[in-house]
Design an enzyme around this catalytic site. Structure first.
Site, PDB file in Angstrom:
ATOM      1  N   LYS A 162       0.843  -1.203   0.000  1.00  9.26           N
ATOM      2  CA  LYS A 162       0.000   0.000   0.000  1.00  9.26           C
ATOM      3  C   LYS A 162       0.877   1.252   0.000  1.00  9.26           C
ATOM      4  O   LYS A 162       0.634   2.190  -0.767  1.00  9.26           O
ATOM      5  CB  LYS A 162      -0.955  -0.017   1.204  1.00  9.26           C
ATOM      6  CG  LYS A 162      -2.054  -1.058   1.046  1.00  9.26           C
ATOM      7  CD  LYS A 162      -2.912  -1.250   2.293  1.00  9.26           C
ATOM      8  CE  LYS A 162      -3.885  -2.404   2.062  1.00  9.26           C
ATOM      9  NZ  LYS A 162      -4.775  -2.684   3.190  1.00  9.26           N
ATOM     10  N   GLN A 198      -4.767  -1.336   9.331  1.00  9.52           N
ATOM     11  CA  GLN A 198      -4.750  -2.672   8.744  1.00  9.52           C
ATOM     12  C   GLN A 198      -5.403  -3.668   9.707  1.00  9.52           C
ATOM     13  O   GLN A 198      -5.093  -3.694  10.894  1.00  9.52           O
ATOM     14  CB  GLN A 198      -3.295  -3.086   8.438  1.00  9.52           C
ATOM     15  CG  GLN A 198      -3.153  -4.391   7.680  1.00  9.52           C
ATOM     16  CD  GLN A 198      -3.731  -4.344   6.268  1.00  9.52           C
ATOM     17  OE1 GLN A 198      -3.785  -3.300   5.642  1.00  9.52           O
ATOM     18  NE2 GLN A 198      -4.176  -5.479   5.773  1.00  9.52           N
ATOM     19  N   ASP A 252     -10.856   3.125   3.297  1.00 10.88           N
ATOM     20  CA  ASP A 252     -11.161   1.684   3.232  1.00 10.88           C
ATOM     21  C   ASP A 252     -12.659   1.456   2.991  1.00 10.88           C
ATOM     22  O   ASP A 252     -13.071   0.368   2.578  1.00 10.88           O
ATOM     23  CB  ASP A 252     -10.811   1.024   4.573  1.00 10.88           C
ATOM     24  CG  ASP A 252      -9.563   0.158   4.502  1.00 10.88           C
ATOM     25  OD1 ASP A 252      -9.233  -0.329   3.413  1.00 10.88           O
ATOM     26  OD2 ASP A 252      -8.943  -0.039   5.561  1.00 10.88           O
TER      27      ASP A 252
HETATM   28  N1  GUN Z   1      -7.076  -6.655   5.961  1.00 13.12           N
HETATM   29  C1  GUN Z   1      -7.332  -7.407   4.862  1.00 13.12           C
HETATM   30  N2  GUN Z   1      -7.810  -6.636   3.863  1.00 13.12           N
HETATM   31  C2  GUN Z   1      -7.846  -5.377   4.339  1.00 13.12           C
HETATM   32  C3  GUN Z   1      -8.237  -4.140   3.772  1.00 13.12           C
HETATM   33  O1  GUN Z   1      -8.663  -4.021   2.622  1.00 13.12           O
HETATM   34  N3  GUN Z   1      -8.125  -3.054   4.585  1.00 13.12           N
HETATM   35  C4  GUN Z   1      -7.671  -3.136   5.857  1.00 13.12           C
HETATM   36  N4  GUN Z   1      -7.602  -2.014   6.577  1.00 13.12           N
HETATM   37  N5  GUN Z   1      -7.302  -4.273   6.425  1.00 13.12           N
HETATM   38  C5  GUN Z   1      -7.387  -5.383   5.651  1.00 13.12           C
END
Ligand code: GUN
Length: 291
Positions: free
Chosen positions: A58, A102, A125
């Site tokens: 990311k 996350q 998100d």
């Molecule tokens: N954990 C697995 N996929 C995601 C996601 O798309 N966003 C976040 N914040 N955590 C995750």
């Protein structure tokens, strides 16, 4: 003479991501010329190895497109109050347009409290209840990145969803439920299947579009797919040899589907791409620029 076996169009998530990220980069440059650099803060609590890979990708995606990005890593003992205090500070920070914590977070931290603490204006998100409500009612907000990426993949092959039957397998808040709402918004007739669905095959055989988002190998096999259906695979699993695979039996299903996403190289890269799109849009909205 034997006819060659049918093989579906493979929807390349890497190529589509490159195209979309080039567009994001150009919009970032335009925004920078007006004195605004889109900023994303990523918070990781604990040492989950998969999460470490995701957050690294990311942050790298941000750097590649010219964003400002901040990665805050905390050890697993961080308290819930400390995390909420960090989120409050980032909510108030004008250099930060998107905040992402996350998941999963360690057990002593309540994930929903954390998600609800993020300002809906920075919820890139799309997990906040305000974002879920906006999607449900067709109001402006942020769409969760994975189903949003799936919609972009359908758009890339000019899949007209009006009047089509879409079957979503899986009902998570992050993928299955928002996916169903996005397909509905495009005028598909939508069925959501899950672990208590008595006859999954009877449902999928009726589908023009199938989205598999369960997290289990071979949830969808060739015998369950109507010839010509479009199949999107959101799964991320390992097979017996330890290789990455999705929820769909790719080799079998590609023989009957008209289009299919591979794993890896399908939906996965699109998720981060849509996070970048959401962060860019958060920055544009903060400057009252229409997207
Ligand atoms: N954990 C697995 N996929 C995601 C996601 O798309 N966003 C976040 N914040 N955590 C995750």
């Amino acid at each position: 003479m034997t006819t060659p076996p049918h093989s579906a169009l493979i929807i390349d998530g890497v190529a589509l991501s490159q195209k979309l990220r080039a567009d994001v980069t150009a919009r970032v440059q335009a925004l920078k010329a007006r004195g605004i650099t889109p900023g994303l803060a990523v918070i990781l609590v604990g040492e989950n190895p998969a999460s470490q890979v995701y957050v690294r990708n990311k942050v790298k995606g941000c750097e590649d497109c010219g964003f400002h990005s901040v990665l805050e890593k905390y050890d697993a003992h961080l308290t819930e109050a400390e995390l909420l205090a960090r989120i409050a500070a980032l909510n108030a920070d004008p250099a930060i347009h998107g905040i992402l914590v996350q998941l999963p977070v360690p057990k002593h931290i309540d994930a929903s409290k954390v998600i609800e603490a993020i300002s809906p204006l920075k919820d890139v998100d799309g997990f906040h209840v305000a974002s879920a409500g906006a999607l449900m009612t067709g109001m402006p907000g942020f769409w969760p990145c994975t189903p949003y990426g799936c919609m972009k993949m359908l758009e890339s092959i000019n899949c007209d969803l009006k009047g089509k039957h879409a079957v979503v397998i899986g009902r998570s808040n992050i993928v299955g439920k928002p996916m169903a709402l996005m397909l509905l918004q495009k005028n598909a007739t939508v069925t959501i299947c899950h672990s208590a669905t008595p006859d999954l095959k009877a449902m999928t055989l009726q589908a023009d579009v199938i989205v598999a988002a369960v997290g289990k190998r071979n949830v969808l096999t060739k015998d369950m797919v109507k010839p010509g259906a479009v199949v999107l695979d959101v799964g991320m699993n390992r097979n017996d040899e330890g290789k990455l695979c999705g929820d769909v039996d790719f080799e079998g299903v590609r023989q009957v589907a008209s289009a299919i996403t591979p794993v890896p190289g399908g939906v996965g890269p699109m998720t981060i791409t849509m996070l970048l799109v959401n962060t860019l849009e958060a920055a544009e909205r903060s400057a009252n620029i229409p997207s």
